[in-house]
Design a protein around this motif. Sequence first.
Motif, PDB file in Angstrom:
ATOM      1  N   ARG A 196     -33.651  52.526  13.975  1.00  0.00           N
ATOM      2  CA  ARG A 196     -32.377  51.852  14.180  1.00  0.00           C
ATOM      3  C   ARG A 196     -31.785  51.301  12.887  1.00  0.00           C
ATOM      4  O   ARG A 196     -30.571  51.166  12.764  1.00  0.00           O
ATOM      5  CB  ARG A 196     -32.538  50.713  15.191  1.00  0.00           C
ATOM      6  CG  ARG A 196     -32.878  51.194  16.593  1.00  0.00           C
ATOM      7  CD  ARG A 196     -33.133  50.017  17.508  1.00  0.00           C
ATOM      8  NE  ARG A 196     -31.964  49.154  17.614  1.00  0.00           N
ATOM      9  CZ  ARG A 196     -30.987  49.326  18.500  1.00  0.00           C
ATOM     10  NH1 ARG A 196     -31.013  50.352  19.326  1.00  0.00           N
ATOM     11  NH2 ARG A 196     -29.977  48.470  18.562  1.00  0.00           N
ATOM     12  N   GLU A 197     -32.622  50.975  11.924  1.00  0.00           N
ATOM     13  CA  GLU A 197     -32.100  50.352  10.703  1.00  0.00           C
ATOM     14  C   GLU A 197     -31.646  51.373   9.666  1.00  0.00           C
ATOM     15  O   GLU A 197     -31.094  51.020   8.631  1.00  0.00           O
ATOM     16  CB  GLU A 197     -33.157  49.436  10.083  1.00  0.00           C
ATOM     17  CG  GLU A 197     -34.356  50.149   9.489  1.00  0.00           C
ATOM     18  CD  GLU A 197     -35.410  50.528  10.521  1.00  0.00           C
ATOM     19  OE1 GLU A 197     -36.462  51.063  10.125  1.00  0.00           O
ATOM     20  OE2 GLU A 197     -35.169  50.270  11.728  1.00  0.00           O
ATOM     21  N   PRO A 199     -29.458  53.956   7.558  1.00  0.00           N
ATOM     22  CA  PRO A 199     -28.009  54.115   7.366  1.00  0.00           C
ATOM     23  C   PRO A 199     -27.469  55.320   8.127  1.00  0.00           C
ATOM     24  O   PRO A 199     -28.131  56.368   8.204  1.00  0.00           O
ATOM     25  CB  PRO A 199     -27.882  54.300   5.847  1.00  0.00           C
ATOM     26  CG  PRO A 199     -29.098  53.650   5.287  1.00  0.00           C
ATOM     27  CD  PRO A 199     -30.189  53.907   6.287  1.00  0.00           C
ATOM     28  N   TRP A 200     -26.252  55.182   8.635  1.00  0.00           N
ATOM     29  CA  TRP A 200     -25.680  56.239   9.460  1.00  0.00           C
ATOM     30  C   TRP A 200     -25.496  57.538   8.679  1.00  0.00           C
ATOM     31  O   TRP A 200     -25.682  58.631   9.230  1.00  0.00           O
ATOM     32  CB  TRP A 200     -24.346  55.771  10.045  1.00  0.00           C
ATOM     33  CG  TRP A 200     -24.480  54.660  11.043  1.00  0.00           C
ATOM     34  CD1 TRP A 200     -24.026  53.385  10.919  1.00  0.00           C
ATOM     35  CD2 TRP A 200     -25.134  54.724  12.311  1.00  0.00           C
ATOM     36  NE1 TRP A 200     -24.348  52.641  12.027  1.00  0.00           N
ATOM     37  CE2 TRP A 200     -25.033  53.438  12.899  1.00  0.00           C
ATOM     38  CE3 TRP A 200     -25.806  55.729  13.008  1.00  0.00           C
ATOM     39  CZ2 TRP A 200     -25.566  53.141  14.160  1.00  0.00           C
ATOM     40  CZ3 TRP A 200     -26.339  55.435  14.269  1.00  0.00           C
ATOM     41  CH2 TRP A 200     -26.222  54.150  14.812  1.00  0.00           C
ATOM     42  N   GLN A 212     -21.058  61.793   8.447  1.00  0.00           N
ATOM     43  CA  GLN A 212     -21.108  60.575   9.254  1.00  0.00           C
ATOM     44  C   GLN A 212     -19.961  60.491  10.245  1.00  0.00           C
ATOM     45  O   GLN A 212     -20.138  60.002  11.363  1.00  0.00           O
ATOM     46  CB  GLN A 212     -21.095  59.345   8.347  1.00  0.00           C
ATOM     47  CG  GLN A 212     -21.221  58.021   9.111  1.00  0.00           C
ATOM     48  CD  GLN A 212     -21.264  56.826   8.179  1.00  0.00           C
ATOM     49  OE1 GLN A 212     -21.555  56.967   6.997  1.00  0.00           O
ATOM     50  NE2 GLN A 212     -20.995  55.644   8.715  1.00  0.00           N
ATOM     51  N   SER A 216     -20.244  59.871  14.243  1.00  0.00           N
ATOM     52  CA  SER A 216     -19.577  58.770  14.938  1.00  0.00           C
ATOM     53  C   SER A 216     -18.736  59.269  16.107  1.00  0.00           C
ATOM     54  O   SER A 216     -18.737  58.682  17.195  1.00  0.00           O
ATOM     55  CB  SER A 216     -18.689  57.991  13.956  1.00  0.00           C
ATOM     56  OG  SER A 216     -19.479  57.386  12.951  1.00  0.00           O
ATOM     57  N   ARG A 220     -19.734  58.431  20.008  1.00  0.00           N
ATOM     58  CA  ARG A 220     -18.835  57.656  20.865  1.00  0.00           C
ATOM     59  C   ARG A 220     -18.474  58.434  22.129  1.00  0.00           C
ATOM     60  O   ARG A 220     -18.376  57.860  23.215  1.00  0.00           O
ATOM     61  CB  ARG A 220     -17.566  57.278  20.101  1.00  0.00           C
ATOM     62  CG  ARG A 220     -16.610  56.423  20.920  1.00  0.00           C
ATOM     63  CD  ARG A 220     -15.547  55.802  20.049  1.00  0.00           C
ATOM     64  NE  ARG A 220     -14.789  54.809  20.791  1.00  0.00           N
ATOM     65  CZ  ARG A 220     -14.033  53.885  20.230  1.00  0.00           C
ATOM     66  NH1 ARG A 220     -13.943  53.807  18.911  1.00  0.00           N
ATOM     67  NH2 ARG A 220     -13.362  53.027  20.968  1.00  0.00           N
ATOM     68  N   PRO A 227     -21.278  54.021  17.271  1.00  0.00           N
ATOM     69  CA  PRO A 227     -22.690  53.802  16.904  1.00  0.00           C
ATOM     70  C   PRO A 227     -22.973  52.394  16.403  1.00  0.00           C
ATOM     71  O   PRO A 227     -24.035  51.843  16.696  1.00  0.00           O
ATOM     72  CB  PRO A 227     -22.951  54.860  15.826  1.00  0.00           C
ATOM     73  CG  PRO A 227     -21.613  55.334  15.390  1.00  0.00           C
ATOM     74  CD  PRO A 227     -20.705  55.166  16.544  1.00  0.00           C
ATOM     75  N   GLY A 228     -22.034  51.796  15.653  1.00  0.00           N
ATOM     76  CA  GLY A 228     -22.263  50.442  15.169  1.00  0.00           C
ATOM     77  C   GLY A 228     -22.352  49.431  16.294  1.00  0.00           C
ATOM     78  O   GLY A 228     -23.203  48.529  16.274  1.00  0.00           O
ATOM     79  N   ALA A 229     -21.487  49.579  17.305  1.00  0.00           N
ATOM     80  CA  ALA A 229     -21.522  48.671  18.453  1.00  0.00           C
ATOM     81  C   ALA A 229     -22.815  48.855  19.242  1.00  0.00           C
ATOM     82  O   ALA A 229     -23.434  47.883  19.693  1.00  0.00           O
ATOM     83  CB  ALA A 229     -20.317  48.911  19.346  1.00  0.00           C
ATOM     84  N   ARG A 231     -25.726  49.878  18.095  1.00  0.00           N
ATOM     85  CA  ARG A 231     -26.830  49.306  17.333  1.00  0.00           C
ATOM     86  C   ARG A 231     -26.834  47.782  17.432  1.00  0.00           C
ATOM     87  O   ARG A 231     -27.900  47.155  17.467  1.00  0.00           O
ATOM     88  CB  ARG A 231     -26.749  49.747  15.877  1.00  0.00           C
ATOM     89  CG  ARG A 231     -27.848  49.190  14.996  1.00  0.00           C
ATOM     90  CD  ARG A 231     -27.772  49.758  13.586  1.00  0.00           C
ATOM     91  NE  ARG A 231     -28.299  51.119  13.531  1.00  0.00           N
ATOM     92  CZ  ARG A 231     -28.371  51.834  12.397  1.00  0.00           C
ATOM     93  NH1 ARG A 231     -27.929  51.317  11.262  1.00  0.00           N
ATOM     94  NH2 ARG A 231     -28.866  53.050  12.399  1.00  0.00           N
ATOM     95  N   ALA A 232     -25.642  47.185  17.525  1.00  0.00           N
ATOM     96  CA  ALA A 232     -25.536  45.726  17.602  1.00  0.00           C
ATOM     97  C   ALA A 232     -25.737  45.203  19.025  1.00  0.00           C
ATOM     98  O   ALA A 232     -25.735  43.983  19.236  1.00  0.00           O
ATOM     99  CB  ALA A 232     -24.172  45.278  17.082  1.00  0.00           C
TER     100      ALA A 232
END
Length: 246
Positions: A196-197, A199-200, A212, A216, A220, A227-229, A231-232
């Motif tokens: 998970r950590e 980089p994309w 990338q 993305s 989505r 992807p950022g959402a 992961r968060a």
Amino acid sequence: MRTLAPLNASAEVLTGADRGVHVRGPDTAAVLAFRSGADGTGLVVLGPRTQASYLAPADAPRCVTVRLRPGRAKAALGVTMSDLVDRVVSLRDLWGTPADALLNRLSARDDTEVAHGLAGALEERVRAGSAADTARADLVDAAAGLLTGAGRVPEVARELGVSERHLRNLFHDAVGLSPKRYARIHRVRSVLAAAREEPWAELAAETGFYDQSHLSADFRTVMGVPPGAFRAGRLPAPVRCAWSLL
């Protein structure tokens, strides 16, 4: 997760003790599930899934699933996979009374016995097929393996000695997805399985995306969030598991 030979299916056990949102990712494979809960016990089939779903904490205290290889699913389940895409159906709708007999045999068994019982029943179905069925299944399995690497549809067709049209028709029938869509979903699943950590941009290169931005966009489309959402932990609102609605 355990691997079950000779179908090369895999089994997983979920229980009602699981807490929080359960992410069910997209999947190119069909899944047979033994489900037991307050509303009863049953056998259900999940067709290939083109999008992720986000489920509330499970109502069922016990669920054993067996995931099938793409080339074997049609012979094992007795239905064209394109008829099952993004659907959940009762196994009885596909097999009739043999599904009831299988459920009766498994109802009092432990998880390991259930997993092997499901795999054994599926194996019997595959073995009952013709030599032509086996040859087609082997071809689909070989194509799937090449597509999950760096292979593109024209290259895979040439490698296997078939036309692109024939390859697409085989996939529509046996997998329920086009070869291109199959490869895209597999790449997203590879991203989900990665660290998970990381980089994309590095993940994009490692999992077969052009760059990338392509990662993305595809992520989505099938996961419902960028992807950022994801992961968060900013996920869509969970819904009730469709298995309990049959």
